[in-house]
Design a protein around this motif. Structure first.
Motif, PDB file in Angstrom:
ATOM      1  N   ALA A  47       0.824  -1.207   0.000  1.00  0.00           N
ATOM      2  CA  ALA A  47       0.000   0.000   0.000  1.00  0.00           C
ATOM      3  C   ALA A  47       0.859   1.259   0.000  1.00  0.00           C
ATOM      4  CB  ALA A  47      -0.930  -0.013   1.221  1.00  0.00           C
ATOM      5  N   ARG A  48       1.982   1.236   0.723  1.00  0.00           N
ATOM      6  CA  ARG A  48       2.879   2.384   0.731  1.00  0.00           C
ATOM      7  C   ARG A  48       3.471   2.624  -0.650  1.00  0.00           C
ATOM      8  NH1 ARG A  48       5.336   0.982   4.749  1.00  0.00           N
ATOM      9  NH2 ARG A  48       7.078  -0.148   3.815  1.00  0.00           N
ATOM     10  N   ASN A  49       3.835   1.540  -1.340  1.00  0.00           N
ATOM     11  CA  ASN A  49       4.360   1.681  -2.702  1.00  0.00           C
ATOM     12  C   ASN A  49       3.305   2.230  -3.647  1.00  0.00           C
ATOM     13  OD1 ASN A  49       6.856   0.688  -1.933  1.00  0.00           O
ATOM     14  ND2 ASN A  49       6.345  -1.428  -2.450  1.00  0.00           N
ATOM     15  N   LEU A  50       2.059   1.826  -3.431  1.00  0.00           N
ATOM     16  CA  LEU A  50       0.985   2.369  -4.261  1.00  0.00           C
ATOM     17  C   LEU A  50       0.882   3.882  -4.082  1.00  0.00           C
ATOM     18  CD1 LEU A  50      -1.994  -0.159  -3.950  1.00  0.00           C
ATOM     19  CD2 LEU A  50      -0.651   0.392  -5.989  1.00  0.00           C
ATOM     20  N   GLY A  51       0.958   4.319  -2.829  1.00  0.00           N
ATOM     21  CA  GLY A  51       0.882   5.755  -2.573  1.00  0.00           C
ATOM     22  C   GLY A  51       2.046   6.514  -3.180  1.00  0.00           C
ATOM     23  N   ASP A  52       3.243   5.915  -3.144  1.00  0.00           N
ATOM     24  CA  ASP A  52       4.410   6.586  -3.726  1.00  0.00           C
ATOM     25  C   ASP A  52       4.311   6.683  -5.241  1.00  0.00           C
ATOM     26  OD1 ASP A  52       5.410   6.845  -1.196  1.00  0.00           O
ATOM     27  OD2 ASP A  52       6.663   5.050  -1.316  1.00  0.00           O
ATOM     28  N   LYS A  53       3.795   5.627  -5.860  1.00  0.00           N
ATOM     29  CA  LYS A  53       3.679   5.636  -7.313  1.00  0.00           C
ATOM     30  C   LYS A  53       2.582   6.560  -7.812  1.00  0.00           C
ATOM     31  CE  LYS A  53       5.464   0.954  -7.953  1.00  0.00           C
ATOM     32  NZ  LYS A  53       5.173  -0.426  -8.422  1.00  0.00           N
ATOM     33  N   GLY A  54       1.686   6.913  -6.938  1.00  0.00           N
ATOM     34  CA  GLY A  54       0.575   7.737  -7.381  1.00  0.00           C
ATOM     35  C   GLY A  54       0.773   9.220  -7.166  1.00  0.00           C
ATOM     36  N   LYS A  55       2.006   9.681  -6.981  1.00  0.00           N
ATOM     37  CA  LYS A  55       2.244  11.096  -6.724  1.00  0.00           C
ATOM     38  C   LYS A  55       2.347  11.916  -8.001  1.00  0.00           C
ATOM     39  CE  LYS A  55       4.584  10.349  -2.294  1.00  0.00           C
ATOM     40  NZ  LYS A  55       5.845  10.508  -1.522  1.00  0.00           N
ATOM     41  N   GLU A  56       2.664  11.279  -9.105  1.00  0.00           N
ATOM     42  CA  GLU A  56       2.870  12.023 -10.339  1.00  0.00           C
ATOM     43  C   GLU A  56       2.108  11.366 -11.482  1.00  0.00           C
ATOM     44  OE1 GLU A  56       7.016  12.186 -11.064  1.00  0.00           O
ATOM     45  OE2 GLU A  56       7.487  13.380  -9.285  1.00  0.00           O
ATOM     46  N   GLY A  57       1.872  12.157 -12.521  1.00  0.00           N
ATOM     47  CA  GLY A  57       1.273  11.644 -13.735  1.00  0.00           C
ATOM     48  C   GLY A  57      -0.233  11.549 -13.708  1.00  0.00           C
ATOM     49  N   TRP A  58      -0.891  12.488 -12.997  1.00  0.00           N
ATOM     50  CA  TRP A  58      -2.343  12.452 -12.921  1.00  0.00           C
ATOM     51  C   TRP A  58      -2.944  13.738 -13.504  1.00  0.00           C
ATOM     52  CZ3 TRP A  58      -4.696   8.054 -11.413  1.00  0.00           C
ATOM     53  CH2 TRP A  58      -3.917   7.118 -10.737  1.00  0.00           C
ATOM     54  N   ILE A  59      -4.200  13.638 -13.898  1.00  0.00           N
ATOM     55  CA  ILE A  59      -4.926  14.780 -14.441  1.00  0.00           C
ATOM     56  C   ILE A  59      -6.101  15.089 -13.518  1.00  0.00           C
ATOM     57  CG2 ILE A  59      -6.267  15.636 -16.406  1.00  0.00           C
ATOM     58  CD1 ILE A  59      -4.735  13.775 -18.176  1.00  0.00           C
ATOM     59  N   ALA A  60      -6.316  16.387 -13.269  1.00  0.00           N
ATOM     60  CA  ALA A  60      -7.490  16.868 -12.531  1.00  0.00           C
ATOM     61  C   ALA A  60      -7.640  16.121 -11.203  1.00  0.00           C
ATOM     62  CB  ALA A  60      -8.739  16.738 -13.391  1.00  0.00           C
ATOM     63  N   ALA A  61      -8.866  15.599 -10.947  1.00  0.00           N
ATOM     64  CA  ALA A  61      -9.166  14.991  -9.651  1.00  0.00           C
ATOM     65  C   ALA A  61      -8.853  13.507  -9.613  1.00  0.00           C
ATOM     66  CB  ALA A  61     -10.645  15.201  -9.307  1.00  0.00           C
ATOM     67  N   ASP A  62      -8.204  12.981 -10.664  1.00  0.00           N
ATOM     68  CA  ASP A  62      -7.893  11.556 -10.680  1.00  0.00           C
ATOM     69  C   ASP A  62      -6.979  11.165  -9.520  1.00  0.00           C
ATOM     70  OD1 ASP A  62      -9.421  11.342 -12.873  1.00  0.00           O
ATOM     71  OD2 ASP A  62      -7.777  11.128 -14.309  1.00  0.00           O
ATOM     72  N   HIS A  63      -6.030  12.039  -9.213  1.00  0.00           N
ATOM     73  CA  HIS A  63      -5.095  11.727  -8.124  1.00  0.00           C
ATOM     74  C   HIS A  63      -5.822  11.638  -6.792  1.00  0.00           C
ATOM     75  CE1 HIS A  63      -2.088  12.759  -4.973  1.00  0.00           C
ATOM     76  NE2 HIS A  63      -1.388  11.852  -5.645  1.00  0.00           N
ATOM     77  N   ASP A  64      -6.753  12.557  -6.544  1.00  0.00           N
ATOM     78  CA  ASP A  64      -7.512  12.521  -5.292  1.00  0.00           C
ATOM     79  C   ASP A  64      -8.325  11.236  -5.194  1.00  0.00           C
ATOM     80  OD1 ASP A  64      -6.512  14.992  -4.670  1.00  0.00           O
ATOM     81  OD2 ASP A  64      -8.246  16.088  -5.473  1.00  0.00           O
ATOM     82  N   ALA A  65      -8.914  10.814  -6.299  1.00  0.00           N
ATOM     83  CA  ALA A  65      -9.691   9.577  -6.301  1.00  0.00           C
ATOM     84  C   ALA A  65      -8.796   8.372  -6.021  1.00  0.00           C
ATOM     85  CB  ALA A  65     -10.416   9.405  -7.633  1.00  0.00           C
ATOM     86  N   PHE A  66      -7.592   8.392  -6.598  1.00  0.00           N
ATOM     87  CA  PHE A  66      -6.665   7.280  -6.379  1.00  0.00           C
ATOM     88  C   PHE A  66      -6.228   7.226  -4.912  1.00  0.00           C
ATOM     89  CE2 PHE A  66      -2.271   5.760  -6.075  1.00  0.00           C
ATOM     90  CZ  PHE A  66      -2.405   4.498  -6.623  1.00  0.00           C
ATOM     91  N   VAL A  67      -5.890   8.362  -4.335  1.00  0.00           N
ATOM     92  CA  VAL A  67      -5.473   8.410  -2.929  1.00  0.00           C
ATOM     93  C   VAL A  67      -6.602   7.934  -2.029  1.00  0.00           C
ATOM     94  CG1 VAL A  67      -4.802   9.949  -1.050  1.00  0.00           C
ATOM     95  CG2 VAL A  67      -3.771  10.229  -3.310  1.00  0.00           C
ATOM     96  N   ASP A  68      -7.830   8.346  -2.346  1.00  0.00           N
ATOM     97  CA  ASP A  68      -8.969   7.909  -1.549  1.00  0.00           C
ATOM     98  C   ASP A  68      -9.149   6.397  -1.637  1.00  0.00           C
ATOM     99  OD1 ASP A  68     -11.541   8.569  -0.054  1.00  0.00           O
ATOM    100  OD2 ASP A  68     -12.356   7.558  -1.828  1.00  0.00           O
ATOM    101  N   ALA A  69      -8.951   5.833  -2.830  1.00  0.00           N
ATOM    102  CA  ALA A  69      -9.069   4.382  -2.987  1.00  0.00           C
ATOM    103  C   ALA A  69      -8.001   3.646  -2.195  1.00  0.00           C
ATOM    104  CB  ALA A  69      -8.985   4.013  -4.469  1.00  0.00           C
TER     105      ALA A  69
END
Length: 252
Positions: free
Chosen positions: A62-84
């Motif tokens: 889960a920590r690796n998922l959070g680290d990989k999700g810091k870059e490369g997102w558009i608009a609110a996609d990143h917020d949705a990913f972090v929430d998931a």
């Protein structure tokens, strides 16, 4: 325990019951408490292993998922990913709690059965010594007293076995009752609230995909050797990577 000392305890009780008939009732009572105690120990270790893995490997994942999700997102996609990811971690912690409780329940049951058979082993050791002495009296002028002692020993041992088995039954009932309240109770209540409601409610029998305004399907262009495949052409739409800004028009 059930395959080793429990079997030997029962065998010794049966041998003593050949000389003391009241003890046959005690043998029947003790036979109801046979359980696969080594299997309980294995089950406890397995549940503890699952709990440990949920606490280490999945947290790292889960920590690796959070680290990989810091870059490369558009608009609110990143917020949705972090929430998931956060929801996944919450569900994981809840699962770890259930697994830990199951392991504790299995261990508690195993301890109860182990204590029961160890107590009966001590009773049988004393009983066999007394039966041996009383049986020896049968070959003497005191045979009547020896027979009476054999019957008394059988009755006393049966009473002890009955009390111990009753206590074991109360422990098992209490543990089983706690398990049903903790698991079956919650599950039974939550089972009737699994269907999504409100904005999350979807009637899949009538669900459709709205393709209005989407470009029609076209075969993608041929991919040159050594280059990644290109998306199909679409009139009026330009394919771009996430977060890659388009240069401003040049103004001389």
């Amino acid at each position: 325990m059930a395959g080793g000392s429990a079997a030997s305890v029962l065998n010794d009780l049966r041998k003593a019951a050949l000389l003391s008939r009241p003890l046959t009732v005690g043998v029947a009572i003790a036979s109801t408490a046979i359980a696969n105690v080594p299997g309980m120990a294995d089950a406890y270790n397995n549940w503890e292993s699952i709990h440990s893995r949920l606490d280490t490997a999945n947290k790292s994942f889960a920590r690796n998922l959070g680290d990989k999700g810091k870059e490369g997102w558009i608009a609110a996609d990143h917020d949705a990913f972090v929430d998931a990811v956060e929801r996944y971690q919450e569900a994981l912690e809840s699962l770890r709690g259930y697994v830990k409780n199951i392991a504790g329940i299995v261990d508690e049951l195993g301890d109860a059965y182990r204590a029961y058979w160890l107590a009966l082993a001590r009773v049988v050791a004393v009983l066999l010594a007394g039966v041996a002495i009383a049986a020896a009296m049968l070959a003497t002028p005191y045979a009547a007293a020896g027979y009476a002692r054999l019957q008394a020993l059988g009755q006393l041992a049966t009473q002890v076995i009955a009390v111990a088995t009753s206590m074991l039954g109360k422990v098992v009932s209490a543990v089983a009752g706690g398990m049903s309240v903790y698991f079956a109770g919650k599950a039974l209540v939550q089972m009737y609230n699994l269907q999504p409601t409100g904005d999350a409610k979807v009637d899949f029998s009538k669900a459709v995909i709205d393709t209005t305004g989407l470009p029609p399907f076209q075969q993608p262009p041929a991919t040159p050797p050594g280059r990644p495949p290109a998306p199909p052409p679409s009139g009026g739409f330009e394919w771009r990577e996430p977060k890659v800004g388009k240069p401003e028009p040049y103004h001389p």
